[in-house]
Design a protein around this motif. Structure first.
Motif, mmCIF file in Angstrom:
data_model
loop_
_atom_site.group_PDB
_atom_site.id
_atom_site.type_symbol
_atom_site.label_atom_id
_atom_site.label_comp_id
_atom_site.label_asym_id
_atom_site.label_seq_id
_atom_site.Cartn_x
_atom_site.Cartn_y
_atom_site.Cartn_z
ATOM 1 N N ALA A 16 -4.533 6.605 -0.382
ATOM 2 C CA ALA A 16 -3.901 5.459 -1.027
ATOM 3 C C ALA A 16 -3.810 5.721 -2.530
ATOM 4 C CB ALA A 16 -4.687 4.189 -0.747
ATOM 5 N N ASP A 40 -2.722 0.079 -4.010
ATOM 6 C CA ASP A 40 -2.996 -0.982 -3.037
ATOM 7 C C ASP A 40 -3.095 -2.268 -3.842
ATOM 8 O OD1 ASP A 40 -3.717 -2.538 -0.891
ATOM 9 O OD2 ASP A 40 -5.390 -1.275 -0.271
ATOM 10 N N LYS A 89 0.866 -1.179 0.000
ATOM 11 C CA LYS A 89 0.000 0.000 0.000
ATOM 12 C C LYS A 89 0.903 1.229 0.000
ATOM 13 C CE LYS A 89 -3.764 2.295 2.426
ATOM 14 N NZ LYS A 89 -4.651 2.278 3.592
#
Length: 140
Positions: A89, A92, A81
């Motif tokens: 994010a 991921d 991540k």
């Protein structure tokens, strides 16, 4: 750099990465997720050599290792991540091999790598035109 220039650079980079991938064996194909183009793999000598040759084309190279006895071993299936400075994010995914290459825009990022429930984290700053190599190591 304005948004139009940044977009043009991103399109050109993606085209170059796709062209380079044509010479890569088997399953090594770049994937684009949001603004990030990445590639993971490196299982077997051919893939490992190919991905290491391509690494210079990416701003970030992650390598995953388990310190085992009598020597360290590459590992795969690592949950990765990557978050930007605002804690969003930007990637991921799960690595398909001991290497993950990512093309990230310049900025600060938090990297998290999880293998068998054990997480490691590190901050990294990506500078335009640079290449960062980070190794995550777990003990057996």
């Amino acid at each position: 750099m304005n948004k139009r220039s940044l977009f043009a650079v991103s399109v050109l980079l993606a085209a170059n990465l796709a062209f380079a991938a044509d010479a890569v064996p088997g399953r090594l194909q770049p994937v684009t997720s949001g603004a990030v183009t990445y590639l993971s793999g490196g299982i077997g000598q051919d893939e490992s050599t190919a991905i290491q040759q391509m690494a210079k084309n990416y701003s970030l190279e992650l390598e995953f290792v388990i310190n085992a006895s009598p020597r360290a071993e590459f590992t795969s299936d690592v949950q990765v991540k990557i978050s930007d400075a605002s804690h969003n994010a930007v990637l991921d995914t799960v690595s398909k091999g001991p290497f993950l290459l990512a093309q990230l825009p310049a900025g600060r990022y938090r990297l998290e790598a999880t293998k068998d429930g054990k997480s490691k984290a590190q901050d990294v700053t990506i500078k335009q035109g640079s290449h960062q190599h980070i190794m995550f190591e777990w003990t057996e």
